[in-house]
Design a protein around this motif. Structure first.
Motif, mmCIF file in Angstrom:
data_model
loop_
_atom_site.group_PDB
_atom_site.id
_atom_site.type_symbol
_atom_site.label_atom_id
_atom_site.label_comp_id
_atom_site.label_asym_id
_atom_site.label_seq_id
_atom_site.Cartn_x
_atom_site.Cartn_y
_atom_site.Cartn_z
ATOM 1 N N LEU A 42 0.814 -1.213 0.000
ATOM 2 C CA LEU A 42 0.000 0.000 0.000
ATOM 3 C C LEU A 42 0.849 1.265 0.000
ATOM 4 N N ALA A 43 2.017 1.206 0.626
ATOM 5 C CA ALA A 43 2.897 2.372 0.665
ATOM 6 C C ALA A 43 3.499 2.683 -0.699
ATOM 7 N N ARG A 44 3.364 1.742 -1.622
ATOM 8 C CA ARG A 44 3.943 1.920 -2.958
ATOM 9 C C ARG A 44 2.885 1.988 -4.057
ATOM 10 N N VAL A 45 1.625 2.054 -3.648
ATOM 11 C CA VAL A 45 0.520 2.238 -4.592
ATOM 12 C C VAL A 45 0.051 3.683 -4.501
ATOM 13 N N ALA A 46 0.038 4.377 -5.632
ATOM 14 C CA ALA A 46 -0.302 5.798 -5.649
ATOM 15 C C ALA A 46 -1.805 6.005 -5.794
ATOM 16 N N ARG A 47 -2.331 6.892 -4.992
ATOM 17 C CA ARG A 47 -3.698 7.349 -5.187
ATOM 18 C C ARG A 47 -3.763 8.222 -6.433
ATOM 19 N N TRP A 48 -4.961 8.303 -7.056
ATOM 20 C CA TRP A 48 -5.194 9.168 -8.213
ATOM 21 C C TRP A 48 -4.278 8.807 -9.385
ATOM 22 N N ASN A 49 -3.871 7.530 -9.444
ATOM 23 C CA ASN A 49 -2.948 7.083 -10.497
ATOM 24 C C ASN A 49 -1.694 7.950 -10.572
ATOM 25 N N GLY A 50 -1.304 8.508 -9.428
ATOM 26 C CA GLY A 50 -0.090 9.313 -9.367
ATOM 27 C C GLY A 50 -0.251 10.744 -9.852
ATOM 28 N N GLN A 51 -1.486 11.109 -10.225
ATOM 29 C CA GLN A 51 -1.711 12.465 -10.749
ATOM 30 C C GLN A 51 -1.938 13.451 -9.601
ATOM 31 N N THR A 52 -0.892 13.621 -8.800
ATOM 32 C CA THR A 52 -0.935 14.530 -7.662
ATOM 33 C C THR A 52 0.333 15.376 -7.653
ATOM 34 N N THR A 53 0.254 16.494 -6.961
ATOM 35 C CA THR A 53 1.384 17.411 -6.897
ATOM 36 C C THR A 53 2.428 16.915 -5.894
ATOM 37 N N GLY A 54 3.653 17.428 -6.051
ATOM 38 C CA GLY A 54 4.711 17.089 -5.110
ATOM 39 C C GLY A 54 5.673 16.057 -5.651
ATOM 40 N N ASP A 55 6.768 15.904 -4.927
ATOM 41 C CA ASP A 55 7.818 14.972 -5.351
ATOM 42 C C ASP A 55 7.474 13.523 -5.038
ATOM 43 N N GLU A 56 6.589 13.300 -4.086
ATOM 44 C CA GLU A 56 6.183 11.953 -3.701
ATOM 45 C C GLU A 56 4.718 11.725 -4.077
ATOM 46 N N ALA A 57 4.386 10.491 -4.395
ATOM 47 C CA ALA A 57 2.977 10.141 -4.603
ATOM 48 C C ALA A 57 2.271 10.094 -3.251
ATOM 49 N N PHE A 58 0.969 10.360 -3.267
ATOM 50 C CA PHE A 58 0.162 10.170 -2.054
ATOM 51 C C PHE A 58 -0.307 8.721 -2.077
ATOM 52 N N SER A 59 0.217 7.920 -1.176
ATOM 53 C CA SER A 59 0.010 6.476 -1.247
ATOM 54 C C SER A 59 -1.294 6.031 -0.600
ATOM 55 N N VAL A 60 -1.697 4.818 -0.936
ATOM 56 C CA VAL A 60 -2.881 4.220 -0.330
ATOM 57 C C VAL A 60 -2.654 3.975 1.159
ATOM 58 N N ALA A 61 -1.410 3.702 1.553
ATOM 59 C CA ALA A 61 -1.108 3.540 2.980
ATOM 60 C C ALA A 61 -1.403 4.826 3.732
ATOM 61 N N GLU A 62 -0.973 5.963 3.176
ATOM 62 C CA GLU A 62 -1.214 7.253 3.818
ATOM 63 C C GLU A 62 -2.709 7.569 3.827
ATOM 64 N N HIS A 63 -3.378 7.284 2.726
ATOM 65 C CA HIS A 63 -4.829 7.474 2.646
ATOM 66 C C HIS A 63 -5.542 6.637 3.706
ATOM 67 N N SER A 64 -5.106 5.405 3.910
ATOM 68 C CA SER A 64 -5.756 4.510 4.870
ATOM 69 C C SER A 64 -5.639 5.037 6.291
ATOM 70 N N VAL A 65 -4.459 5.549 6.630
ATOM 71 C CA VAL A 65 -4.261 6.142 7.959
ATOM 72 C C VAL A 65 -5.157 7.365 8.117
ATOM 73 N N LEU A 66 -5.284 8.147 7.049
ATOM 74 C CA LEU A 66 -6.129 9.341 7.087
ATOM 75 C C LEU A 66 -7.601 8.972 7.281
ATOM 76 N N VAL A 67 -8.081 7.974 6.578
ATOM 77 C CA VAL A 67 -9.482 7.559 6.710
ATOM 78 C C VAL A 67 -9.762 7.079 8.132
#
Length: 204
Positions: A42-67
């Motif tokens: 999950l830490a290596r799967v990008a949300r929004w197919n990687g179409q996000t700003t910044g040097d790092e992708a927003f990962s599903v792992a980070e999204h899961s913690v946020l939810v």
């Protein structure tokens, strides 16, 4: 004499995980599910197919913690077992990736059935009901939509009104500033939160 026809070899339907487990994707066993594999994936799967700003992708792992965090804000004192379910709500994506909603809709029932089998195996592995109560699913979905709104407006280039029309505008939620994390950091945060929630759940 002609040689008998050989039966065609079935395509491989399992994936080897870094833990060494071989997860059968068509008939997943809870015994082959490891949280370290989930967190790593999950830490290596990008949300929004990687179409996000910044040097790092927003990962599903980070999204899961946020939810999971948003669920706690919506429902203070919510039992740890349901917050654990919230943390794991996208766990099947460690195997199948994060498909955007329009593509899921195009794939239809077969995809949802496949995803649900994985979800059931993951739930059973960590002591959760195979199928969550409807009210639990509803709160997780509400938090998921709130997270999507925050991600869309802060990271994915959506205008506020457009995001509100697609995901709804979160109510009763203090704005949370998002910052995409390196995979190793997102993985560690996911695992830390999992460990805390699992201990709290098992202590009840």
């Amino acid at each position: 004499m002609p040689s008998p026809k050989q039966k065609p070899t079935s395509p491989r339907a399992w994936q080897r995980m870094l833990s060494g487990r071989r997860l059968d994707l068509l008939d997943p066993s809870p015994l082959d599910v490891e949280i370290e594999d989930i967190a790593h994936g999950l830490a290596r799967v990008a949300r929004w197919n990687g179409q996000t700003t910044g040097d790092e992708a927003f990962s599903v792992a980070e999204h899961s913690v946020l939810v999971e965090e948003i669920c706690g804000k919506f429902r203070p004192g919510w039992p740890a077992r349901w917050r654990l379910a919230a943390l794991l709500h996208d766990a099947p994506e460690y195997v199948i990736g994060d498909m955007i909603s329009p593509f899921k809709a195009a794939l239809g029932y077969d995809y949802k059935s496949f995803e649900h089998r994985l979800e059931k195996a993951i739930h059973l592995r960590f002591g959760l009901p195979a199928d969550l109560p409807k009210n639990v699913e509803a709160l997780i979905k509400r938090a998921d939509h709130a997270s999507a709104f925050l991600e869309a407006t802060q990271l994915a280039g959506f205008a506020d009104q457009e995001a509100a029309s697609l995901f709804g505008r979160p109510k009763g939620l203090v704005p949370i500033k998002l910052k995409p994390l390196p995979p190793a950091v997102a993985q560690a945060r996911f695992l830390k939160r999992f460990t805390i929630l699992l201990k709290e759940k098992d202590a009840k």
